[in-house]
Design an enzyme around this catalytic site. Structure first.
Site, PDB file in Angstrom:
ATOM      1  N   VAL A 124       0.824  -1.215   0.000  1.00  0.00           N
ATOM      2  CA  VAL A 124       0.000   0.000   0.000  1.00  0.00           C
ATOM      3  C   VAL A 124       0.860   1.269   0.000  1.00  0.00           C
ATOM      4  O   VAL A 124       0.596   2.219  -0.746  1.00  0.00           O
ATOM      5  CB  VAL A 124      -0.975  -0.015   1.205  1.00  0.00           C
ATOM      6  CG1 VAL A 124      -1.881   1.206   1.158  1.00  0.00           C
ATOM      7  CG2 VAL A 124      -1.812  -1.294   1.220  1.00  0.00           C
ATOM      8  N   LYS A 174     -13.989  -5.312   9.491  1.00  0.00           N
ATOM      9  CA  LYS A 174     -14.603  -4.348   8.568  1.00  0.00           C
ATOM     10  C   LYS A 174     -16.094  -4.181   8.849  1.00  0.00           C
ATOM     11  O   LYS A 174     -16.624  -3.072   8.807  1.00  0.00           O
ATOM     12  CB  LYS A 174     -14.357  -4.786   7.119  1.00  0.00           C
ATOM     13  CG  LYS A 174     -12.873  -4.679   6.744  1.00  0.00           C
ATOM     14  CD  LYS A 174     -12.557  -5.417   5.460  1.00  0.00           C
ATOM     15  CE  LYS A 174     -11.094  -5.272   5.085  1.00  0.00           C
ATOM     16  NZ  LYS A 174     -10.679  -6.183   4.008  1.00  0.00           N
TER      17      LYS A 174
END
Ligand code: NAP
Ligand code: HSE
Length: 454
Positions: free
Chosen positions: A39, A230
């Site tokens: 990332v 999540k």
């Protein structure tokens, strides 16, 4: 006269148009990045490749001043000035010129400590770390607020899909009732490969790791914990109440049998690792489990690394957000968009003011009121009366059969595959507990919830 006025007006407009280029100096915004893996590298690429767009949108030049890594000797996939890399977190955290810290190193203990340190030093923070946000999001957001700082974490849920903005801004006027999500790119990639190409579990996990989708330790992907984090984040935002991770029932994909995927298909279902958040009459239930979903449902067609979040709101009705759920550039896009918001907030002087703290009292729904249909596969002795025994046993617990097929096995055994009507979770658990005493030769091979349809 009128024409003169018009001319003068146009002239003024032209002057105004030129003003930003001629008169305003670009503000420098300096960022430090904690982590330069999948990332972090993507963030570096986007900031460099899209610098003109970022400048046009923010009126600022965004520069990367320092990047924290574990190893200075590691081969990197981009050309980078080695002076930018450091192994000392203080080079980022204690540098007074750094305005924003991007945390993409992962893990909890150090990431929590570094982010807290950055916020206390009045640096804004952008992170992709769902492990951290699901457990310590409330604490860190309060700290950000106390210090007048932004803390954004769009990339922590569903990679490149702007779902947190969708919930926090797009649906701010609505009451969210249900969220169903394919929230883990690794497992969706694996399930798609297993279902469509018959690929084995280990090969597709290895591919997902090579593509940069999986966590450093992929156990959290395959055992459902990543998706649970999540759905906890989505629940907290969507229901305006603080959901903790242990309130999510979690089951991963590691014990899925290919047979079940195939039998489900015969009934018209696809098996997906679904995160489910449901709120009815202010009672909430949350889970992550391999779940059968009708082929006609749009979530059944979300394949590969793609994620999707279906959101139902009282007023808006049904909506669905779809996009890549993991990987370098999609995740980096979410982070860099958060950066743009931070920079705009710096210009407006409104950092740390946009967040709405959870304001609803939380009520979790008890198992007795958690209704669901179930797919059940039993292995039985193929003898007369067995069907009646199964039906009777189910009805004892207020469960009933909607669909059923029998598949022959060797040695006078058979598989009975059932789709039930809706039953409570407590009923299912009691029925499961009773099977052995009912008939010692009968074995429960598998069971999965079935979403929707009734
Ligand atoms: P990654 O490829 O493993 O990269 C981690 C980076 O952090 C590496 O550069 C590593 O340094 C550095 N690092 C780790 N611990 C460190 C420490 N204690 N001190 C200094 N440097 C340290 O991880 P990633 O896939 O980019 O994921 C980063 C974060 O984003 C995680 O929180 C993950 O959950 C989240 N996320 C990832 C994705 C995805 O698709 N990958 C999507 C959404 C969110 P070295 O390079 O020297 O080893
Ligand atoms: N490991 C995660 C996934 C990364 O596969 O979805 C994105 O959060």
């Amino acid at each position: 006269m009128k024409q003169d006025l018009l001319k003068r007006e146009n002239q003024n407009e032209d002057d105004n148009l030129q003003e930003p280029d001629v008169q305003k100096e670009l503000q420098q915004i300096r960022i430090g990045i904690l982590g330069f893996g999948t990332v972090g590298t993507g963030v570096y690429r986007i900031i460099n490749q899209h610098q003109d767009d970022l400048q046009s949108q923010t009126g600022s030049q965004i520069s990367i001043d320092k990047i924290l890594v574990n190893s200075l000797d590691k081969l990197r996939s981009v050309d980078i000035n080695p002076d930018l890399l450091t192994t000392d977190p203080n080079d980022v955290l204690q540098d007074p010129d750094i305005d924003i810290v991007v945390e993409v190193m992962g893990g909890v203990t150090e990431a929590r400590e570094y982010i807290a340190q950055a916020l206390k030093l009045k640096k804004h923070v952008v992170t992709a770390n769902k492990d951290l946000i699901a457990s310590y999001g409330g604490e860190l957001l309060s700290l950000a607020n106390e210090n007048g700082c932004d803390l954004f974490y769009e990339a922590s849920v569903a990679g490149g899909i702007p779902i947190l903005r969708g919930l926090g801004e797009g649906f701010s006027s609505d009451r969210i009732t249900k969220m169903l999500g394919i929230l883990n790119g690794t497992t969706n990639y694996m399930l798609s490969k297993m279902a469509q190409e018959g690929m084995d579990y280990d090969t597709c996990l290895k591919q997902a790791q090579d593509l940069g989708y999986a966590e450093a330790d992929p156990t959290s992907d395959v055992e459902g914990l990543d998706a649970a984090r999540k759905i906890a984040i989505l629940g907290t935002l969507g229901y305006h109440t603080e959901i903790s991770l242990d309130e999510v029932d979690v089951l991963g994909i590691s014990s899925i049998d290919q047979k079940d995927v195939q039998y489900g298909k015969e009934f018209g279902y696809e098996l997906k690792l679904l995160g489910i958040a449901d709120r009815q009459e202010d009672e909430i239930e949350l889970s992550v489990q391999p779940t059968f979903i009708k082929k006609s449902h749009p979530l059944a067609h979300v394949d590969g690394v793609y994620n999707a979040v279906y959101v139902h709101g009282e007023s808006v009705g049904e909506t669905m957000f779809y996009g890549p759920g993991a990987g370098e550039m999609p995740t980096a896009t979410a982070i860099t968009s958060d950066l743009v918001t931070v920079v705009k907030n710096i210009k407006l002087g409104v950092n740390g003011r946009g967040k709405v703290a959870p304001y609803n009292i939380k009520k979790m729904k008890p198992k007795e009121r958690r209704y669901q249909r179930y797919f059940v596969r039993l292995i039985v002795q193929d003898e007369s009366g067995v069907m009646a025994t199964i039906a009777e046993s189910l009805s004892k617990y207020d469960m009933s059969i909607s669909n059923m097929v029998q598949k022959p096995l060797e040695d006078q055994q058979a598989e009975i595959v059932i789709i039930t009507h809706k039953a409570s979770l407590s009923a299912l658990e009691s029925w499961k507990g009773s099977i052995n005493s009912l008939n010692p030769t009968m074995k429960l091979a598998s069971y999965y919830p079935v979403e929707g349809g009734e």
